[in-house]
Design a protein around this motif. Structure first.
Motif, PDB file in Angstrom:
ATOM      1  N   GLY A   1    -171.455  -0.062  60.748  1.00 37.70           N
ATOM      2  CA  GLY A   1    -172.668  -0.857  60.831  1.00 37.70           C
ATOM      3  C   GLY A   1    -173.934  -0.095  60.506  1.00 37.70           C
ATOM      4  N   THR A   2    -173.857   1.230  60.336  1.00 43.03           N
ATOM      5  CA  THR A   2    -175.037   1.991  59.942  1.00 43.03           C
ATOM      6  C   THR A   2    -175.479   1.549  58.553  1.00 43.03           C
ATOM      7  N   VAL A   3    -176.767   1.285  58.408  1.00 42.89           N
ATOM      8  CA  VAL A   3    -177.278   0.711  57.159  1.00 42.89           C
ATOM      9  C   VAL A   3    -178.404   1.578  56.606  1.00 42.89           C
ATOM     10  N   SER A   4    -178.373   1.778  55.308  1.00 43.50           N
ATOM     11  CA  SER A   4    -179.513   2.372  54.611  1.00 43.50           C
ATOM     12  C   SER A   4    -180.239   1.268  53.876  1.00 43.50           C
TER      13      SER A   4
ATOM     14  N   LEU B   1    -179.866   7.750  56.129  1.00 43.65           N
ATOM     15  CA  LEU B   1    -179.087   6.546  55.894  1.00 43.65           C
ATOM     16  C   LEU B   1    -179.157   5.660  57.124  1.00 43.65           C
ATOM     17  N   LEU B   2    -180.265   4.988  57.276  1.00 42.27           N
ATOM     18  CA  LEU B   2    -180.448   4.041  58.359  1.00 42.27           C
ATOM     19  C   LEU B   2    -180.923   2.735  57.785  1.00 42.27           C
TER      20      LEU B   2
ATOM     21  N   TYR C   1    -178.428   0.523  48.121  1.00 43.01           N
ATOM     22  CA  TYR C   1    -178.334   0.041  49.498  1.00 43.01           C
ATOM     23  C   TYR C   1    -176.930   0.400  49.979  1.00 43.01           C
ATOM     24  N   VAL C   2    -176.819   0.914  51.230  1.00 48.21           N
ATOM     25  CA  VAL C   2    -175.532   1.401  51.734  1.00 48.21           C
ATOM     26  C   VAL C   2    -175.289   0.869  53.141  1.00 48.21           C
ATOM     27  N   ARG C   3    -174.089   0.375  53.383  1.00 49.97           N
ATOM     28  CA  ARG C   3    -173.691  -0.040  54.742  1.00 49.97           C
ATOM     29  C   ARG C   3    -172.304   0.500  55.057  1.00 49.97           C
ATOM     30  N   SER C   4    -172.176   1.198  56.179  1.00 52.09           N
ATOM     31  CA  SER C   4    -170.880   1.740  56.598  1.00 52.09           C
ATOM     32  C   SER C   4    -170.018   0.617  57.166  1.00 52.09           C
TER      33      SER C   4
END
Length: 395
Positions: free
Chosen positions: A294-297, A3-4, A380-383
């Motif tokens: 802010g960690t992004v997949s 998950l980046l 798509y994933v963003r923390s």
């Protein structure tokens, strides 16, 4: 799949590149224009360090590269550490304003290095805040203007017409007939209320039960970046560097964590709905996803059904049907064939014009909620916060 974040592979500017362009407009166009005036005397070595930071900043055409950003980061650290000693050497009223300005310059170079490297903006904002609190105004109050440009983006809005539906503890039959068979995403609520992790897990708890364990950590803002890498470190070191201090981007994405640390596995349960699959319980893959805000997949798809359970923190998630795959422009290489070339946050519609035709659903996954992501569904994933999730991949 880690998950980046995903970098824009097209001709448009990626989101972090856009921030750098905006930040750069706050600075003089030439090195000589960036005056380093101080309201008092400091050691010559400090003056030289300030000038070196300026040379590094203006030595690269356009956005500083990784080495230049790292050099600015080191210069900022030294300036802050040295001036901090001076600021705490006696009564505040007796401290020269020049040392407060040196501290502000240290925050300035540090914040610029974070933006230039594409790191989470929260770190740059924190440095600006420290400079504004403890330093003195420099460069026409540049830290206040820099903070305004680097402030983290607001929580994405989820339109009702695009929202993923919610269900509270549906029966196996209802889930199977209405979501599993037709392959539709849904957020399940109430099914993790009995999990001990919902009350026990926190950053401090992980330090306590797993701090000395060595785990692989993924380094870099995006797994599509050339500088992305992996490193072995203890859980405590990971938390101190990437969660507490947010010195750079790091993500703990682990497939064996629960086997390695049985105490954690006892705090979760495999969702009952997995029994509707064709495999055995031993075939279910349980993954841990732990990282900072802010960690992004990137937009990608996985080869199995997925239950993504949120333990703490929030995540913004966008989902696209496999039927829209052609509009999502998957990479042609075998390694990244399941990853889209499009930057969801800043799509280059000149290079990827059909992306605007793709319909999507979205949600903000909250603690205690479980998102069902059907097999091959693009997501798509963003923390939005420091986040810990557990995913269950099943067939």
């Amino acid at each position: 799949m880690a998950l980046l974040g995903a970098e824009d592979q097209g001709g448009g500017l990626a989101a972090d590149e856009t921030v750098w362009v905006e930040v750069r407009t706050l600075l003089p166009s030439t090195e000589e224009g960036l005056t380093l005036a101080l309201s008092g005397e400091v050691e010559d070595c400090v003056q030289e360090l300030l000038r070196r930071g300026r040379r590094v900043l203006y030595g690269a055409e356009g956005r500083p590269g990784r080495e230049a950003a790292a050099a600015m980061d080191r210069i900022g650290d030294v300036l802050r550490d040295y001036s901090w000693e001076k600021l705490n050497a006696g009564p505040w009223r007796e401290i020269s304003k020049a040392w407060r300005q040196v501290y502000a310059y240290g925050c300035f170079f540090g914040a610029l290095s974070q933006v230039a490297a594409g790191h989470p903006l929260a770190t740059a904002v924190r440095l600006c805040d420290l400079g504004l609190l403890m330093g003195a105004s420099v460069l026409d109050n540049v830290l206040a203007r820099l903070r305004a440009r680097a402030d983290p983006p607001p929580v994405p809005a989820v339109r009702p017409e695009d929202a993923v539906p919610h269900l509270h503890c549906p029966s196996l039959e209802h889930f199977r007939d209405n979501f599993l068979i037709p392959q539709k995403p849904v957020i399940l609520e109430g099914i993790t209320d009995h999990w001990p992790c919902m009350k026990k897990w926190s950053v401090d708890y992980f330090c306590q039960v797993a701090g000395c364990r060595t785990v692989p950590v993924e380094l870099g803002p995006r797994y599509t970046d050339e500088e992305w890498s992996q490193k072995l470190m203890t859980v405590s070191d990971f938390i101190n560097q990437y969660i507490v201090n947010q010195n750079s981007v790091g993500y703990l994405a682990q497939h064996q964590l629960f086997d390695q640390i049985p105490e954690l596995k006892e705090d979760i349960s495999i969702p009952d709905y997995c029994c509707l699959g064709e495999g055995e319980e031993d075939d279910i893959t349980i993954n841990a996803w732990f990282g900072p805000e802010g960690t992004v997949s990137p937009l990608h798809q996985d080869p199995q059904q997925n239950f993504l359970a949120q333990v703490f923190g929030r995540k913004y998630i966008r989902l696209y049907s496999p039927q829209d795959s052609e509009n999502l422009y998957p990479h042609e290489s075998h390694i990244l064939h399941n990853t889209s070339q499009v930057d969801v946050d800043d799509p280059d519609l000149v290079k990827f014009p059909s992306f605007s035709k793709a319909a999507f659903q979205s949600c903000i996954l909250m603690p205690g909620q479980v998102l069902f992501i059907p097999v091959k569904y693009w997501h798509y994933v963003r923390s939005l916060d420091t986040s810990f999730s557990v995913s269950f991949w099943w067939s």
